[in-house]
Scaffold this motif. Structure first.
Motif, mmCIF file in Angstrom:
data_model
loop_
_atom_site.group_PDB
_atom_site.id
_atom_site.type_symbol
_atom_site.label_atom_id
_atom_site.label_comp_id
_atom_site.label_asym_id
_atom_site.label_seq_id
_atom_site.Cartn_x
_atom_site.Cartn_y
_atom_site.Cartn_z
ATOM 1 N N GLY A 138 0.768 15.987 -31.957
ATOM 2 C CA GLY A 138 2.207 15.903 -31.729
ATOM 3 C C GLY A 138 2.869 17.223 -31.400
ATOM 4 O O GLY A 138 4.084 17.261 -31.155
ATOM 5 N N ALA A 139 2.109 18.323 -31.376
ATOM 6 C CA ALA A 139 2.692 19.635 -31.088
ATOM 7 C C ALA A 139 3.196 19.702 -29.642
ATOM 8 O O ALA A 139 2.682 19.024 -28.752
ATOM 9 N N GLU A 140 4.212 20.528 -29.435
ATOM 10 C CA GLU A 140 4.730 20.812 -28.100
ATOM 11 C C GLU A 140 4.282 22.201 -27.679
ATOM 12 O O GLU A 140 4.043 23.075 -28.522
ATOM 13 N N LEU A 141 4.205 22.428 -26.371
ATOM 14 C CA LEU A 141 3.726 23.709 -25.860
ATOM 15 C C LEU A 141 4.839 24.740 -25.765
ATOM 16 O O LEU A 141 5.993 24.422 -25.472
ATOM 17 N N ILE A 142 4.462 26.007 -26.003
ATOM 18 C CA ILE A 142 5.313 27.153 -25.698
ATOM 19 C C ILE A 142 4.658 27.871 -24.521
ATOM 20 O O ILE A 142 3.546 28.385 -24.651
ATOM 21 N N PRO A 143 5.295 27.916 -23.350
ATOM 22 C CA PRO A 143 4.649 28.525 -22.184
ATOM 23 C C PRO A 143 4.401 30.019 -22.381
ATOM 24 O O PRO A 143 5.226 30.731 -22.951
ATOM 25 N N ASN A 144 3.259 30.457 -21.888
ATOM 26 C CA ASN A 144 2.857 31.854 -21.963
ATOM 27 C C ASN A 144 2.916 32.440 -20.556
ATOM 28 O O ASN A 144 2.061 32.137 -19.725
ATOM 29 N N PRO A 145 3.917 33.286 -20.247
ATOM 30 C CA PRO A 145 4.050 33.792 -18.882
ATOM 31 C C PRO A 145 2.979 34.808 -18.506
ATOM 32 O O PRO A 145 2.814 35.118 -17.329
ATOM 33 N N TYR A 146 2.233 35.305 -19.495
ATOM 34 C CA TYR A 146 1.239 36.336 -19.219
ATOM 35 C C TYR A 146 -0.041 35.746 -18.648
ATOM 36 O O TYR A 146 -0.557 36.229 -17.643
ATOM 37 N N ASN A 147 -0.563 34.686 -19.287
ATOM 38 C CA ASN A 147 -1.824 34.097 -18.804
ATOM 39 C C ASN A 147 -1.849 32.569 -18.880
ATOM 40 O O ASN A 147 -2.901 31.969 -18.692
ATOM 41 N N ARG A 148 -0.704 31.958 -19.170
ATOM 42 C CA ARG A 148 -0.521 30.509 -19.199
ATOM 43 C C ARG A 148 -1.287 29.811 -20.324
ATOM 44 O O ARG A 148 -1.319 28.581 -20.362
ATOM 45 N N ILE A 149 -1.905 30.564 -21.249
ATOM 46 C CA ILE A 149 -2.545 29.945 -22.409
ATOM 47 C C ILE A 149 -1.468 29.792 -23.480
ATOM 48 O O ILE A 149 -1.052 30.752 -24.109
ATOM 49 N N ALA A 150 -1.026 28.559 -23.666
ATOM 50 C CA ALA A 150 0.211 28.285 -24.397
ATOM 51 C C ALA A 150 0.091 28.509 -25.898
ATOM 52 O O ALA A 150 -0.989 28.443 -26.487
ATOM 53 N N GLY A 151 1.259 28.759 -26.505
ATOM 54 C CA GLY A 151 1.426 28.624 -27.941
ATOM 55 C C GLY A 151 1.886 27.203 -28.229
ATOM 56 O O GLY A 151 1.879 26.347 -27.352
ATOM 57 N N PHE A 152 2.303 26.964 -29.475
ATOM 58 C CA PHE A 152 2.701 25.600 -29.798
ATOM 59 C C PHE A 152 3.829 25.572 -30.827
ATOM 60 O O PHE A 152 4.017 26.511 -31.598
ATOM 61 N N THR A 153 4.551 24.456 -30.796
ATOM 62 C CA THR A 153 5.674 24.210 -31.694
ATOM 63 C C THR A 153 5.440 22.929 -32.466
ATOM 64 O O THR A 153 5.012 21.920 -31.898
ATOM 65 N N VAL A 154 5.695 22.976 -33.757
ATOM 66 C CA VAL A 154 5.736 21.776 -34.590
ATOM 67 C C VAL A 154 7.048 21.821 -35.360
ATOM 68 O O VAL A 154 7.250 22.708 -36.197
ATOM 69 N N GLY A 155 7.957 20.913 -35.057
ATOM 70 C CA GLY A 155 9.264 20.942 -35.696
ATOM 71 C C GLY A 155 9.998 22.215 -35.341
ATOM 72 O O GLY A 155 10.203 22.530 -34.166
ATOM 73 N N ASP A 156 10.377 22.981 -36.352
ATOM 74 C CA ASP A 156 11.044 24.264 -36.139
ATOM 75 C C ASP A 156 10.120 25.433 -36.439
ATOM 76 O O ASP A 156 10.584 26.539 -36.719
ATOM 77 N N HIS A 157 8.827 25.197 -36.377
ATOM 78 C CA HIS A 157 7.838 26.266 -36.529
ATOM 79 C C HIS A 157 7.195 26.520 -35.169
ATOM 80 O O HIS A 157 6.740 25.583 -34.501
ATOM 81 N N HIS A 158 7.141 27.781 -34.790
ATOM 82 C CA HIS A 158 6.715 28.161 -33.448
ATOM 83 C C HIS A 158 5.602 29.204 -33.552
ATOM 84 O O HIS A 158 5.796 30.277 -34.126
ATOM 85 N N PHE A 159 4.450 28.874 -32.970
ATOM 86 C CA PHE A 159 3.252 29.690 -33.115
ATOM 87 C C PHE A 159 2.911 30.360 -31.781
ATOM 88 O O PHE A 159 2.717 29.674 -30.773
ATOM 89 N N VAL A 160 2.827 31.687 -31.805
ATOM 90 C CA VAL A 160 2.556 32.466 -30.593
ATOM 91 C C VAL A 160 1.410 33.438 -30.866
ATOM 92 O O VAL A 160 1.060 33.676 -32.031
ATOM 93 N N PRO A 161 0.815 34.009 -29.814
ATOM 94 C CA PRO A 161 -0.288 34.958 -30.027
ATOM 95 C C PRO A 161 0.186 36.235 -30.724
ATOM 96 O O PRO A 161 1.381 36.497 -30.856
ATOM 97 N N GLY A 162 -0.794 37.028 -31.146
ATOM 98 C CA GLY A 162 -0.466 38.297 -31.773
ATOM 99 C C GLY A 162 -0.155 39.405 -30.791
ATOM 100 O O GLY A 162 0.422 40.431 -31.166
ATOM 101 N N PHE A 163 -0.516 39.237 -29.516
ATOM 102 C CA PHE A 163 -0.281 40.279 -28.519
ATOM 103 C C PHE A 163 1.209 40.343 -28.174
ATOM 104 O O PHE A 163 1.778 39.345 -27.681
ATOM 105 N N PRO A 164 1.869 41.479 -28.375
ATOM 106 C CA PRO A 164 3.302 41.567 -28.082
ATOM 107 C C PRO A 164 3.662 41.176 -26.653
ATOM 108 O O PRO A 164 4.693 40.535 -26.425
ATOM 109 N N VAL A 165 2.821 41.549 -25.669
ATOM 110 C CA VAL A 165 3.123 41.250 -24.267
ATOM 111 C C VAL A 165 3.220 39.751 -24.027
ATOM 112 O O VAL A 165 3.901 39.310 -23.098
ATOM 113 N N MET A 166 2.572 38.974 -24.845
ATOM 114 C CA MET A 166 2.668 37.513 -24.753
ATOM 115 C C MET A 166 3.708 36.967 -25.731
ATOM 116 O O MET A 166 4.544 36.132 -25.376
ATOM 117 N N ALA A 167 3.637 37.433 -26.974
ATOM 118 C CA ALA A 167 4.448 36.846 -28.038
ATOM 119 C C ALA A 167 5.945 37.006 -27.800
ATOM 120 O O ALA A 167 6.713 36.052 -28.006
#
Length: 261
Positions: free
Chosen positions: A133-162
Protein backbone atom coordinates in the motif's frame (compact mmCIF):
# COMPACT_ATOMS: atom_id res chain seq x y z
CA UNK A 1 0.56 17.14 14.48
CA UNK A 2 4.26 17.97 14.49
CA UNK A 3 7.29 17.18 12.33
CA UNK A 4 9.80 14.50 13.24
CA UNK A 5 13.04 13.22 11.75
CA UNK A 6 14.65 9.77 12.03
CA UNK A 7 18.20 9.39 10.72
CA UNK A 8 19.20 5.76 10.23
CA UNK A 9 22.69 4.30 10.03
CA UNK A 10 25.42 2.74 12.16
CA UNK A 11 27.90 5.03 10.40
CA UNK A 12 26.27 8.06 12.06
CA UNK A 13 26.29 6.56 15.55
CA UNK A 14 29.90 5.39 15.21
CA UNK A 15 31.07 8.79 13.96
CA UNK A 16 32.35 7.49 10.62
CA UNK A 17 29.92 9.87 8.92
CA UNK A 18 28.60 13.20 10.15
CA UNK A 19 24.85 13.73 9.92
CA UNK A 20 23.80 16.50 7.55
CA UNK A 21 20.06 15.85 7.48
CA UNK A 22 19.11 17.50 10.77
CA UNK A 23 20.21 21.02 9.87
CA UNK A 24 18.86 20.72 6.31
CA UNK A 25 15.42 19.53 7.41
CA UNK A 26 15.28 22.40 9.91
CA UNK A 27 16.13 24.74 7.01
CA UNK A 28 13.56 23.22 4.62
CA UNK A 29 10.80 23.43 7.22
CA UNK A 30 11.76 26.92 8.37
CA UNK A 31 11.62 28.25 4.82
CA UNK A 32 7.95 27.24 4.82
CA UNK A 33 7.03 28.66 8.20
CA UNK A 34 7.26 25.23 9.85
CA UNK A 35 9.56 23.77 12.48
CA UNK A 36 11.02 20.42 13.50
CA UNK A 37 9.56 19.10 16.76
CA UNK A 38 11.84 16.13 17.39
CA UNK A 39 14.65 14.06 15.91
CA UNK A 40 16.11 10.62 16.61
CA UNK A 41 19.16 8.71 15.43
CA UNK A 42 18.85 4.96 14.96
CA UNK A 43 21.39 2.31 14.04
CA UNK A 44 21.00 -0.61 11.65
CA UNK A 45 19.81 -3.07 14.30
CA UNK A 46 16.47 -4.42 12.97
CA UNK A 47 14.67 -5.07 16.29
CA UNK A 48 15.57 -1.65 17.66
CA UNK A 49 14.69 0.12 14.39
CA UNK A 50 11.38 -1.75 14.19
CA UNK A 51 10.53 -0.70 17.75
CA UNK A 52 11.42 2.92 16.93
CA UNK A 53 9.15 2.88 13.89
CA UNK A 54 6.32 1.17 15.77
CA UNK A 55 6.37 3.98 18.31
CA UNK A 56 6.54 6.61 15.57
CA UNK A 57 3.72 5.10 13.50
CA UNK A 58 1.54 5.07 16.62
CA UNK A 59 1.74 8.87 16.82
CA UNK A 60 0.18 11.55 14.66
CA UNK A 61 3.31 13.38 13.50
CA UNK A 62 4.65 13.90 9.99
CA UNK A 63 7.93 11.99 9.98
CA UNK A 64 10.84 11.89 7.56
CA UNK A 65 13.21 8.92 7.75
CA UNK A 66 16.59 9.18 6.02
CA UNK A 67 18.71 6.14 5.25
CA UNK A 68 18.64 2.36 5.07
CA UNK A 69 16.32 1.89 2.07
CA UNK A 70 18.90 0.36 -0.25
CA UNK A 71 19.31 -3.34 -1.01
CA UNK A 72 22.58 -4.24 0.73
CA UNK A 73 22.66 -6.49 3.82
CA UNK A 74 22.98 -3.50 6.18
CA UNK A 75 19.85 -1.77 4.79
CA UNK A 76 16.85 -2.68 6.93
CA UNK A 77 14.51 0.33 6.91
CA UNK A 78 12.07 -1.02 4.31
CA UNK A 79 11.78 -4.35 6.11
CA UNK A 80 11.50 -2.73 9.55
CA UNK A 81 8.79 -0.33 8.38
CA UNK A 82 6.78 -3.27 7.07
CA UNK A 83 7.31 -5.23 10.31
CA UNK A 84 6.33 -2.22 12.41
CA UNK A 85 3.06 -1.98 10.48
CA UNK A 86 2.41 -5.71 10.34
CA UNK A 87 2.39 -5.58 6.53
CA UNK A 88 4.17 -7.67 3.89
CA UNK A 89 6.87 -6.27 1.64
CA UNK A 90 5.64 -6.24 -1.96
CA UNK A 91 7.27 -5.25 -5.23
CA UNK A 92 5.77 -1.91 -6.27
CA UNK A 93 4.90 -2.01 -10.01
CA UNK A 94 5.88 1.59 -10.78
CA UNK A 95 8.97 1.31 -8.61
CA UNK A 96 9.95 -1.78 -10.59
CA UNK A 97 9.46 0.03 -13.91
CA UNK A 98 11.64 2.91 -12.69
CA UNK A 99 14.48 0.58 -11.74
CA UNK A 100 14.21 -1.40 -14.96
CA UNK A 101 14.39 1.82 -16.96
CA UNK A 102 17.49 2.75 -15.01
CA UNK A 103 19.01 -0.67 -15.80
CA UNK A 104 18.12 -0.19 -19.47
CA UNK A 105 19.77 3.23 -19.61
CA UNK A 106 22.94 1.95 -17.91
CA UNK A 107 23.19 -0.92 -20.38
CA UNK A 108 22.74 1.38 -23.37
CA UNK A 109 25.46 3.69 -22.09
CA UNK A 110 27.76 0.64 -21.95
CA UNK A 111 26.74 -0.39 -25.48
CA UNK A 112 24.98 -3.64 -24.55
CA UNK A 113 21.49 -5.04 -24.09
CA UNK A 114 20.06 -5.04 -20.57
CA UNK A 115 19.94 -8.38 -18.74
CA UNK A 116 17.09 -7.99 -16.26
CA UNK A 117 17.65 -11.49 -14.89
CA UNK A 118 21.28 -10.90 -13.96
CA UNK A 119 21.82 -11.37 -10.20
CA UNK A 120 22.90 -7.78 -9.61
CA UNK A 121 19.82 -6.44 -11.43
CA UNK A 122 17.50 -8.76 -9.52
CA UNK A 123 19.11 -7.41 -6.36
CA UNK A 124 18.43 -3.84 -7.48
CA UNK A 125 14.73 -4.65 -7.80
CA UNK A 126 14.60 -5.19 -4.04
CA UNK A 127 14.81 -1.40 -3.73
CA UNK A 128 11.25 -1.31 -5.07
CA UNK A 129 9.95 -3.63 -2.34
CA UNK A 130 7.90 -1.53 0.07
CA UNK A 131 5.23 -2.15 2.72
CA UNK A 132 1.97 -3.10 1.01
CA UNK A 133 0.00 0.00 0.00
CA UNK A 134 3.00 2.36 0.05
CA UNK A 135 3.15 5.32 -2.33
CA UNK A 136 6.27 6.37 -4.21
CA UNK A 137 8.44 9.42 -3.56
CA UNK A 138 10.16 10.30 -6.87
CA UNK A 139 13.94 10.45 -6.84
CA UNK A 140 15.18 13.08 -9.33
CA UNK A 141 18.77 11.86 -9.06
CA UNK A 142 18.42 8.27 -10.32
CA UNK A 143 14.65 7.55 -10.30
CA UNK A 144 15.01 4.85 -7.60
CA UNK A 145 12.08 5.94 -5.48
CA UNK A 146 11.55 6.34 -1.77
CA UNK A 147 8.20 5.54 -0.24
CA UNK A 148 5.39 6.97 1.87
CA UNK A 149 3.10 5.20 4.31
CA UNK A 150 0.53 7.53 5.83
CA UNK A 151 2.46 10.55 7.08
CA UNK A 152 5.79 8.72 7.26
CA UNK A 153 8.16 9.37 4.38
CA UNK A 154 11.25 7.25 3.73
CA UNK A 155 14.13 8.57 1.61
CA UNK A 156 17.75 7.50 0.99
CA UNK A 157 20.61 8.58 3.20
CA UNK A 158 22.41 10.42 0.38
CA UNK A 159 21.72 14.17 0.75
CA UNK A 160 21.76 14.71 -3.05
CA UNK A 161 18.75 12.41 -3.25
CA UNK A 162 17.08 12.86 0.14
CA UNK A 163 16.77 16.64 0.24
CA UNK A 164 14.91 17.22 -3.05
CA UNK A 165 12.71 14.25 -2.19
CA UNK A 166 11.79 15.79 1.17
CA UNK A 167 11.07 19.10 -0.58
CA UNK A 168 8.80 17.29 -3.03
CA UNK A 169 6.87 15.70 -0.17
CA UNK A 170 6.46 19.05 1.58
CA UNK A 171 5.32 20.83 -1.58
CA UNK A 172 3.04 18.03 -2.74
CA UNK A 173 1.40 16.91 0.49
CA UNK A 174 1.71 19.69 3.05
CA UNK A 175 1.51 23.01 1.21
CA UNK A 176 -1.68 23.77 3.13
CA UNK A 177 0.41 23.94 6.32
CA UNK A 178 2.92 26.48 5.02
CA UNK A 179 2.92 29.61 7.16
CA UNK A 180 -0.29 28.39 8.77
CA UNK A 181 1.07 29.77 12.02
CA UNK A 182 3.43 32.71 11.69
CA UNK A 183 6.45 32.34 13.96
CA UNK A 184 8.81 34.91 15.41
CA UNK A 185 11.73 34.77 17.81
CA UNK A 186 13.36 37.62 19.77
CA UNK A 187 16.10 37.49 22.39
CA UNK A 188 18.71 39.53 24.22
CA UNK A 189 21.78 38.90 26.36
CA UNK A 190 21.74 39.17 30.15
CA UNK A 191 25.28 39.45 31.53
CA UNK A 192 26.62 37.92 34.75
CA UNK A 193 23.20 36.54 35.72
CA UNK A 194 22.18 33.18 37.17
CA UNK A 195 19.49 31.18 35.46
CA UNK A 196 17.84 30.46 38.80
CA UNK A 197 17.36 34.20 39.37
CA UNK A 198 15.65 34.54 35.97
CA UNK A 199 13.39 31.51 36.31
CA UNK A 200 10.49 33.36 38.03
CA UNK A 201 10.47 35.90 35.20
CA UNK A 202 10.44 33.13 32.61
CA UNK A 203 7.56 31.38 34.37
CA UNK A 204 5.58 34.62 34.57
CA UNK A 205 6.06 35.30 30.85
CA UNK A 206 4.84 31.82 29.90
CA UNK A 207 1.83 32.26 32.18
CA UNK A 208 0.91 35.73 30.93
CA UNK A 209 1.57 35.08 27.23
CA UNK A 210 0.30 31.57 26.37
CA UNK A 211 1.17 32.05 22.67
CA UNK A 212 4.91 32.13 23.39
CA UNK A 213 7.63 29.84 24.65
CA UNK A 214 10.47 31.26 26.72
CA UNK A 215 14.03 29.98 26.29
CA UNK A 216 17.40 30.55 27.92
CA UNK A 217 20.80 29.64 26.50
CA UNK A 218 23.56 30.14 29.09
CA UNK A 219 27.23 30.68 28.23
CA UNK A 220 29.99 30.31 30.81
CA UNK A 221 32.16 32.78 28.91
CA UNK A 222 35.79 32.57 27.82
CA UNK A 223 38.74 34.82 27.09
CA UNK A 224 36.75 36.68 24.42
CA UNK A 225 33.24 36.76 25.91
CA UNK A 226 31.74 37.45 29.30
CA UNK A 227 29.44 35.04 31.09
CA UNK A 228 25.89 35.64 29.89
CA UNK A 229 22.49 34.14 29.19
CA UNK A 230 20.63 34.55 25.92
CA UNK A 231 17.07 35.03 27.10
CA UNK A 232 14.25 35.09 24.59
CA UNK A 233 10.71 34.34 23.54
CA UNK A 234 9.33 32.67 20.41
CA UNK A 235 5.91 31.97 18.96
CA UNK A 236 2.96 33.99 17.65
CA UNK A 237 4.34 37.38 16.49
CA UNK A 238 1.95 39.72 18.30
CA UNK A 239 2.43 37.94 21.61
CA UNK A 240 6.19 37.71 21.06
CA UNK A 241 6.35 41.49 20.65
CA UNK A 242 4.38 42.07 23.85
CA UNK A 243 6.24 39.40 25.83
CA UNK A 244 9.64 40.65 24.72
CA UNK A 245 8.75 44.21 25.74
CA UNK A 246 7.56 42.98 29.14
CA UNK A 247 10.72 40.91 29.59
CA UNK A 248 13.00 43.79 28.71
CA UNK A 249 11.09 46.19 30.97
CA UNK A 250 11.35 43.83 33.94
CA UNK A 251 15.08 43.26 33.40
CA UNK A 252 15.67 47.01 33.25
CA UNK A 253 13.63 47.48 36.42
CA UNK A 254 15.87 44.95 38.14
CA UNK A 255 18.96 46.81 36.98
CA UNK A 256 20.22 43.85 34.94
CA UNK A 257 22.97 44.47 32.41
CA UNK A 258 21.53 43.58 29.03
CA UNK A 259 22.66 43.82 25.41
CA UNK A 260 21.73 42.75 21.90
CA UNK A 261 22.41 39.24 20.59
Amino acid sequence: MGFGLIVVGDEILSGRRQDKHFSKVVELLGARGLQLDWAEFAGDDPPRLTATLQRSFAGKDIVFSCGGIGATPDDHTRQCAAAALGLPLVLHPEGRRNIEERIRETAREAGREPDFDAPDNLQRLKMAEFPQGAELIPNPYNRIAGFTVGDHHFVPGFPVMAWPMIEWVLETRYAHLFHAEAHEERSLLVFEAAEAALTPLMEALQRDYPGVRVFSLPSVGDAQTRRHIELGVKGEPAQVTAAFAAMRSELERRGAEIGPV
